[in-house]
Design a protein around this motif. Structure first.
Motif, PDB file in Angstrom:
ATOM      1  N   LEU A 181       0.877  -1.812   0.114  1.00  0.00           N
ATOM      2  CA  LEU A 181       0.004   0.101  -0.509  1.00  0.00           C
ATOM      3  C   LEU A 181       1.424   1.109   0.095  1.00  0.00           C
ATOM      4  O   LEU A 181       1.175   2.330  -1.015  1.00  0.00           O
ATOM      5  CB  LEU A 181      -0.712  -0.391   1.241  1.00  0.00           C
ATOM      6  N   THR A 182       1.332   1.392   1.205  1.00  0.00           N
ATOM      7  CA  THR A 182       2.919   2.560   1.236  1.00  0.00           C
ATOM      8  C   THR A 182       2.913   2.565  -0.543  1.00  0.00           C
ATOM      9  O   THR A 182       3.570   4.019  -1.232  1.00  0.00           O
ATOM     10  CB  THR A 182       4.234   2.765   2.047  1.00  0.00           C
ATOM     11  N   SER A 230       2.058   2.276  10.438  1.00  0.00           N
ATOM     12  CA  SER A 230       3.745   1.483  10.941  1.00  0.00           C
ATOM     13  C   SER A 230       3.062   1.896  13.154  1.00  0.00           C
ATOM     14  O   SER A 230       2.004   1.452  13.497  1.00  0.00           O
ATOM     15  CB  SER A 230       4.094   3.458  11.054  1.00  0.00           C
ATOM     16  N   THR A 231       3.261   0.698  13.727  1.00  0.00           N
ATOM     17  CA  THR A 231       3.683   0.047  14.542  1.00  0.00           C
ATOM     18  C   THR A 231       4.324   0.651  15.756  1.00  0.00           C
ATOM     19  O   THR A 231       4.197   0.211  17.147  1.00  0.00           O
ATOM     20  CB  THR A 231       3.147  -1.666  14.562  1.00  0.00           C
ATOM     21  N   VAL A 232       4.984   1.596  14.631  1.00  0.00           N
ATOM     22  CA  VAL A 232       6.112   2.305  16.135  1.00  0.00           C
ATOM     23  C   VAL A 232       5.843   3.490  15.510  1.00  0.00           C
ATOM     24  O   VAL A 232       5.913   4.130  14.524  1.00  0.00           O
ATOM     25  CB  VAL A 232       7.548   1.827  15.909  1.00  0.00           C
ATOM     26  N   ALA A 233       6.685   4.661  16.112  1.00  0.00           N
ATOM     27  CA  ALA A 233       6.349   6.098  16.376  1.00  0.00           C
ATOM     28  C   ALA A 233       7.607   6.465  15.190  1.00  0.00           C
ATOM     29  O   ALA A 233       8.732   5.708  15.672  1.00  0.00           O
ATOM     30  CB  ALA A 233       6.642   7.009  17.702  1.00  0.00           C
ATOM     31  N   PRO A 234       7.392   7.647  14.227  1.00  0.00           N
ATOM     32  CA  PRO A 234       8.710   8.228  13.739  1.00  0.00           C
ATOM     33  C   PRO A 234       9.645   8.595  15.174  1.00  0.00           C
ATOM     34  O   PRO A 234       9.375   8.814  15.914  1.00  0.00           O
ATOM     35  CB  PRO A 234       8.466   8.946  12.866  1.00  0.00           C
ATOM     36  N   SER A 235      10.761   8.376  14.787  1.00  0.00           N
ATOM     37  CA  SER A 235      12.072   8.490  14.991  1.00  0.00           C
ATOM     38  C   SER A 235      12.650   9.693  15.113  1.00  0.00           C
ATOM     39  O   SER A 235      12.623   9.763  16.133  1.00  0.00           O
ATOM     40  CB  SER A 235      13.493   7.801  13.974  1.00  0.00           C
ATOM     41  N   HIS A 236      12.057  10.716  14.481  1.00  0.00           N
ATOM     42  CA  HIS A 236      12.010  12.238  14.762  1.00  0.00           C
ATOM     43  C   HIS A 236      10.673  12.726  14.267  1.00  0.00           C
ATOM     44  O   HIS A 236      10.226  12.444  13.213  1.00  0.00           O
ATOM     45  CB  HIS A 236      13.057  12.803  14.417  1.00  0.00           C
ATOM     46  N   SER A 237      10.218  13.922  15.211  1.00  0.00           N
ATOM     47  CA  SER A 237       9.724  14.596  14.284  1.00  0.00           C
ATOM     48  C   SER A 237       9.772  15.051  12.781  1.00  0.00           C
ATOM     49  O   SER A 237      10.577  15.463  12.800  1.00  0.00           O
ATOM     50  CB  SER A 237       8.785  15.955  15.008  1.00  0.00           C
ATOM     51  N   ALA A 250       8.331   6.771   5.202  1.00  0.00           N
ATOM     52  CA  ALA A 250       7.729   4.924   5.711  1.00  0.00           C
ATOM     53  C   ALA A 250       9.168   4.321   5.985  1.00  0.00           C
ATOM     54  O   ALA A 250       8.625   3.618   6.886  1.00  0.00           O
ATOM     55  CB  ALA A 250       7.339   4.616   4.007  1.00  0.00           C
ATOM     56  N   PHE A 251      10.478   4.737   5.737  1.00  0.00           N
ATOM     57  CA  PHE A 251      10.913   3.970   6.253  1.00  0.00           C
ATOM     58  C   PHE A 251      11.460   4.599   7.800  1.00  0.00           C
ATOM     59  O   PHE A 251      12.276   3.273   8.329  1.00  0.00           O
ATOM     60  CB  PHE A 251      12.839   3.900   5.142  1.00  0.00           C
ATOM     61  N   GLN A 252      11.560   6.012   8.236  1.00  0.00           N
ATOM     62  CA  GLN A 252      11.687   6.392   9.124  1.00  0.00           C
ATOM     63  C   GLN A 252      10.105   5.598  10.250  1.00  0.00           C
ATOM     64  O   GLN A 252      10.600   5.144  11.405  1.00  0.00           O
ATOM     65  CB  GLN A 252      11.004   7.705   9.809  1.00  0.00           C
ATOM     66  N   LEU A 253       9.643   5.462   9.899  1.00  0.00           N
ATOM     67  CA  LEU A 253       8.137   4.666  10.593  1.00  0.00           C
ATOM     68  C   LEU A 253       8.207   2.925  10.418  1.00  0.00           C
ATOM     69  O   LEU A 253       7.895   2.470  10.549  1.00  0.00           O
ATOM     70  CB  LEU A 253       6.732   4.784  10.096  1.00  0.00           C
ATOM     71  N   LEU A 298      14.733  -1.961   0.701  1.00  0.00           N
ATOM     72  CA  LEU A 298      13.577  -1.945  -0.809  1.00  0.00           C
ATOM     73  C   LEU A 298      13.348   0.081  -0.596  1.00  0.00           C
ATOM     74  O   LEU A 298      13.706   0.068  -2.008  1.00  0.00           O
ATOM     75  CB  LEU A 298      11.912  -2.638  -0.137  1.00  0.00           C
ATOM     76  N   MET A 299      13.578   0.251  -0.220  1.00  0.00           N
ATOM     77  CA  MET A 299      13.989   2.172   0.096  1.00  0.00           C
ATOM     78  C   MET A 299      14.045   2.143  -0.714  1.00  0.00           C
ATOM     79  O   MET A 299      14.180   2.901  -2.146  1.00  0.00           O
ATOM     80  CB  MET A 299      13.767   2.708   1.108  1.00  0.00           C
ATOM     81  N   ASP A 300      16.042   1.558  -1.084  1.00  0.00           N
ATOM     82  CA  ASP A 300      16.703   2.004  -1.961  1.00  0.00           C
ATOM     83  C   ASP A 300      16.053   1.925  -3.120  1.00  0.00           C
ATOM     84  O   ASP A 300      16.434   2.623  -4.125  1.00  0.00           O
ATOM     85  CB  ASP A 300      18.257   1.705  -1.539  1.00  0.00           C
TER      86      ASP A 300
END
Length: 624
Positions: free
Chosen positions: A117-118, A171-178, A359-362, A369-371
């Motif tokens: 989906l992303t 995402s199941t986790v919060a992003p690493s930073h705002s 999406a990578f940060q999340l 895959l991102m690369d």
């Protein structure tokens, strides 16, 4: 040394200066030249730009922001509201169907549904920068293809806001930073309730609209009164930067905010000043953006995953092309316009870099895959100008209008000695007037919608780009006496003039010029018959003003003709100095003074004041 900002600037500028002229020399777009320059100086070929050079991409994206601000300036708010059905209809259909099909494709390839989906969100977006730059270079903004492309791209720029907002839900986790929409700023609304975020966004839009009327315009008036040109430049940059920063604070797309700001200022008296001030910055930053995209292509990733990247690349382009072709058919676009739309928007756009990085940060996408998707995105953007050339030279000639509909024999000449290029508002007036005298013209136009309309009117029409010699020859340039250029785009006009003068020097050229500076260029190219679109109209307006103030119409008519003749003569004398500013200013002031003195002497001597040649009926006819 290579990390020095000065060195990086030299490398980027040198790459552009070297590659873009080569691309233009071979008839390619400047976009392709910039992309190739980026590949050449990138970390995987000459290595002048290191892998950390990806940070330049974020800075260069500001060129896209400026471009949308300038486009907004060209749109009347009423016209924008009229476009809403096309924007939502065409844009919504393209994004929805592309996401649906690409999501299914990536599921079949074995991706997790959240990952699929992303990635499908990124795939559904096209490049605003490449498409609009191409439309500008080719003079296609006013065609059906141009309007449709703009509608789809504008919808994409709006929907990307909601895509960025939806990613954290996957995402199941919060992003690493705002993060802001670029992945490197601060979104002040992150920790607020949803209703407060929505309210803040609405208030931001209201703030832009209100600021346009009550803050920005008064600020520009204040800057203009100082008569310091660089202050106006600083004010224009402040407007775009301020709007973009406000949009970032509330998590919206800076490009969308800039577009809205442009629309708000479209009816202000500073519209043209803002355009002329920001245009050089926009072009330079867009070039830098294209080069940064080229430099970001990671050939190491391609070497490690050639099969996967090739498969995704081909699948994405084909899938988007099919969807765009279907959307064009649903909205009843002509075949040639559909083909232009299909090829023009089949790439993945610059906002995909933002989506994929976020999406990578999340932790939705892994690094590999991102690369790969970043490389696929850059490759689709690089291939777009190449596919456009193939479409223009191999496919469109087979499906463009080749013959006109036949009219009764007594209404059509066997051979047309006049060719008219461009049938917009200017060209249609010329063509209809000629026709009223029984003079037929072969008409060339780049908009198939207009071509169909002209055929119904009985005109002989050829569809296509008039700067292609094969099209001119099929239209009968070899036997023509006169070629009229009524094209609205100076670059197209100059290219057409150069082409005809080189191969068919005996054909008389009669050319439309938008202003004095275009006329200077045409004079220096050896064109004798030049028609500035604003000259007669502006003189007539001045005559009407003086008539209402009590001056005699006959006197004004004679003086107007004398003024036009004098201005045309001065234009040709000034053409040689037009490229040397100091000499030009000196000579221009001399010409203006001489022209005004000549007209004043005529009036002072009473040369026309006692002339009663016209009665009231003749005056009425002259006014018409």
């Amino acid at each position: 040394m290579t990390g020095s900002i000065l060195f990086q600037a030299i490398v980027f500028l040198a790459g552009a200066v070297f590659c873009v002229p080569i691309a233009k020399r071979f008839g390619l777009s400047s976009v392709l030249g910039y992309l190739l320059a980026g590949i050449l100086i990138g970390p995987f070929l000459l290595g002048f730009v290191g892998e950390e050079g990806g940070d330049i991409l974020h800075f260069a994206e500001f060129g896209v922001v400026m471009m949308l601000f300038l486009i907004g300036l060209e749109i009347d708010p009423k016209d924008f509201w009229k476009m809403r059905k096309t924007i939502v209809g065409m844009g919504g259909a393209q994004v929805a169907v592309t996401m649906l099909l690409s999501h299914g494709l990536f599921l079949i390839m074995g991706f997790d549904w959240k990952v699929a989906l992303t990635v499908s969100m990124a795939v559904s977006l096209s490049s605003t920068a490449i498409t609009l730059q191409t439309l500008k270079e080719k003079g296609l903004f006013n065609t059906t293809y141009g309007a449709s492309s703009f509608s789809i791209l504008l919808f994409q720029d709006i929907i990307v806001i909601f895509m960025l907002g939806a990613l954290p839900l996957l995402s199941t986790v919060a992003p690493s930073h705002s993060t802001d929409s670029h992945g490197d700023g601060v979104n002040l609304l992150d920790n607020l309730p949803l209703w407060l975020q929505t309210l803040a966004i609405l208030l931001s839009v209201v703030a832009i609209i209100s600021a346009g009327r009550y803050l920005i315009v008064p600020m520009l008036r204040l800057a203009a009164r100082t008569r310091v040109r660089e202050l106006l430049t600083a004010s224009a940059l402040l407007i775009v930067l301020g709007i973009s920063f406000l949009m970032e604070l509330v998590g919206l797309s800076p490009a969308l905010g800039a577009f809205l700001g442009g629309v708000v200022l479209a009816n202000s008296e500073f519209k043209h000043e803002l355009e002329s001030t920001l245009e050089p910055f926009k072009d330079l930053l867009l070039g830098l953006f294209f080069m940064a995209v080229g430099a970001s292509i990671n050939f190491m990733v391609i070497r490690e995953n050639p099969g996967m990247i090739s498969g995704i690349l081909v699948a994405v382009i084909v899938l988007k092309a099919v969807v765009l072709f279907m959307v064009g058919a649903i909205f009843k676009m002509k075949l040639d316009q559909r083909l232009l739309l299909t090829v023009g928007l089949a790439q993945i756009g610059e906002f995909a870099f933002v989506l994929l990085s976020f999406a990578f940060q999340l932790n939705i996408l892994d690094k590999v895959l991102m690369d790969m998707m970043l490389v696929v995105t850059a490759l689709t953007m690089t291939l777009t100008p190449i596919l456009a050339i193939l479409n223009e030279r191999l496919i469109l000639p087979r499906y463009g209008t080749k013959e006109s509909e036949k009219r009764p024999v007594d209404h059509i000449a066997k051979k047309h000695k006049v060719i008219l290029v461009g049938f917009g508002h200017f060209g249609s007036t010329v063509g209809r007037f000629l026709r009223s005298y029984g003079v037929e013209a072969t008409i060339l136009d780049h908009d198939s919608g207009r071509v169909d309309f002209l055929r119904k009117m009985g005109f002989e029409v050829y569809y296509g780009d008039a700067t292609r010699m094969d099209l001119l020859e099929s239209a009968g340039i070899a036997d023509a006496d006169i070629l009229i250029s009524a094209v609205d785009y100076p670059d197209t006009t100059f290219k057409l003039v150069e082409l005809v003068k080189k191969k068919y020097p005996n054909v008389k050229l009669m050319v439309r010029a938008r202003n004095r500076y275009d006329a200077y260029e045409l004079i220096n190219m050896g064109v004798e018959n030049i028609y500035r679109e604003s000259l007669d109209t502006s003189v007539k307006l001045a005559c009407d003003v003086l008539s209402r103030m009590g001056f005699r119409k006959y006197t004004l008519h004679r003086q107007a003709q004398k003024f036009i003749k004098s201005d045309e003569e001065g234009l040709r004398r000034l053409a040689k100095q037009s490229r040397h500013e100091e000499e030009y200013i000196f000579k221009a002031r001399e010409e203006i003074a001489m022209q005004e003195k000549l007209l004043e002497e005529d009036l002072r001597r009473g040369f026309f004041t006692d002339d009663h040649h016209w009665d009231s009926e003749q005056m009425r006819l002259a006014q018409q």
